[in-house]
Design an enzyme around this catalytic site. Structure first.
Site, PDB file in Angstrom:
ATOM      1  N   LYS A 222      57.417 -72.837  27.956  1.00  0.00           N
ATOM      2  CA  LYS A 222      57.289 -71.376  28.019  1.00  0.00           C
ATOM      3  C   LYS A 222      56.300 -70.928  29.094  1.00  0.00           C
ATOM      4  O   LYS A 222      55.512 -71.721  29.596  1.00  0.00           O
ATOM      5  CB  LYS A 222      56.888 -70.842  26.638  1.00  0.00           C
ATOM      6  CG  LYS A 222      58.095 -70.821  25.691  1.00  0.00           C
ATOM      7  CD  LYS A 222      57.818 -70.138  24.376  1.00  0.00           C
ATOM      8  CE  LYS A 222      59.113 -70.114  23.551  1.00  0.00           C
ATOM      9  NZ  LYS A 222      58.903 -69.642  22.181  1.00  0.00           N
ATOM     10  N   ARG A 256      59.488 -77.206  17.959  1.00  0.00           N
ATOM     11  CA  ARG A 256      60.770 -76.895  18.610  1.00  0.00           C
ATOM     12  C   ARG A 256      60.620 -77.174  20.095  1.00  0.00           C
ATOM     13  O   ARG A 256      59.860 -76.488  20.786  1.00  0.00           O
ATOM     14  CB  ARG A 256      61.107 -75.420  18.347  1.00  0.00           C
ATOM     15  CG  ARG A 256      62.419 -74.945  18.951  1.00  0.00           C
ATOM     16  CD  ARG A 256      62.630 -73.464  18.645  1.00  0.00           C
ATOM     17  NE  ARG A 256      63.851 -72.961  19.231  1.00  0.00           N
ATOM     18  CZ  ARG A 256      63.970 -72.596  20.509  1.00  0.00           C
ATOM     19  NH1 ARG A 256      62.936 -72.641  21.322  1.00  0.00           N
ATOM     20  NH2 ARG A 256      65.119 -72.152  20.965  1.00  0.00           N
TER      21      ARG A 256
END
Ligand code: 7PJ
Length: 279
Positions: A222, A256
């Site tokens: 991210k 995740r």
């Protein structure tokens, strides 16, 4: 805190962190440029993630990156259903990343074991779609809407506000009839949060989560990793693994990730340090 999670057909122990591998079935996903867009490619990628040690697969047919176009439910189902059907007997629970009640109902009929809703089951219809199943539910925090959420993220106290949202959401699911061993909570890294908010949430993960429900953390590749390392999405492996370990050290139960093999290795070494190795 339950010692296991009920994932539809599966019941997984929470004594060590579980690794959830990401399977995108979108043409516009930011981190792999939609490399797995055809069902066949997505299924092949899913099997390679299982080989790498994934405990769960998270299948997504709608990109939620800032600015992504909305996908109608019928198109989203058309993307994910063939993948779920092909993976039904792959041996690990299948999570589906969706916020549409119609998609939830369709994938549950086809054998999904978890629904991962970035909108935190905020609509009555989404709760109705999942309550009677025995799938696991991941309830994530987001401030605002995917299209605009990164424009002005703003909190008085990000730790308290995310904690209160997640606690209230879990209570709402339980009041609707969902048992505690189906509920997973997620602070929602990058969803309406500045870089500083994201790192505060990660540092204070224990306080954000409380002690009643297991915690899922998604930080893989991210922009919060890019912001610190200066690296583009394709070069965020080291940073992503470091963030995953920081989450595990603070008690995260499910990680995740895109890079399953490297995350599994990092967790194995971390566990050996923390728990020792049998002589
Ligand atoms: C997350 C997610 C996350 C949960 C995405 C990306 C963007 N679901 N779906 N948590 N992120 N539960 O993978 O970068 O953090 S899509």
């Amino acid at each position: 805190m339950p010692d296991h999670l009920q994932f539809g057909r599966f019941r997984l122990s929470l004594e060590r962190p579980l690794v959830m591998g990401i399977v995108n079935v979108t043409p516009d996903s930011f981190s792999d440029g939609g490399a797995h867009f055809t069902p066949q490619a997505a299924v092949a990628h899913a099997y390679s993630l299982i080989e790498d040690g994934a405990d769960i697969l998270d299948i997504g047919g709608e990109s939620t990156r800032p600015g992504a176009a909305a996908v109608p439910a019928a198109d989203e189902l058309q993307r994910v259903l063939p993948v779920i059907e092909a993976l039904r007997d792959c041996g690990v629970p299948l999570s589906v990343d969706t916020c549409k009640p119609e998609v939830m109902r369709g994938v549950l009929r086809s054998g999904a074991d978890m629904i991962n809703d970035i909108r935190g089951f905020d609509s009555e219809l989404s709760v109705q779609a999942v309550v009677a199943s025995d799938c696991a539910l991941c309830l994530m925090h987001m401030q605002g809407e995917p299209r605009t959420m990164q424009q002005h993220p703003s909190y008085d106290d990000v730790v308290r506000e995310v904690h209160d949202y997640l606690s209230a959401g879990a209570r709402r699911l339980q009041e609707a009839g969902v048992s505690a061993d189906r509920i997973v909570l997620d602070p929602g890294f990058g969803f309406g949060k500045s870089v500083a908010h994201n790192y505060t949430l990660l540092r204070e993960l224990t306080a954000v989560m409380g002690s009643d429900f297991p915690c899922l953390v998604g930080v893989s590749r991210k922009s919060m990793i890019g912001a610190v390392t200066g690296r583009p999405a394709g070069q965020r492996l080291g940073g992503s693994v470091a963030a995953a370990l920081a989450a595990a050290a603070r008690g995260a139960h499910i990680l995740r990730v895109h890079d399953v093999a490297d995350t599994v290795s990092a967790l194995q070494v971390w566990a050996a340090v923390e728990q020792g190795v049998r002589a």
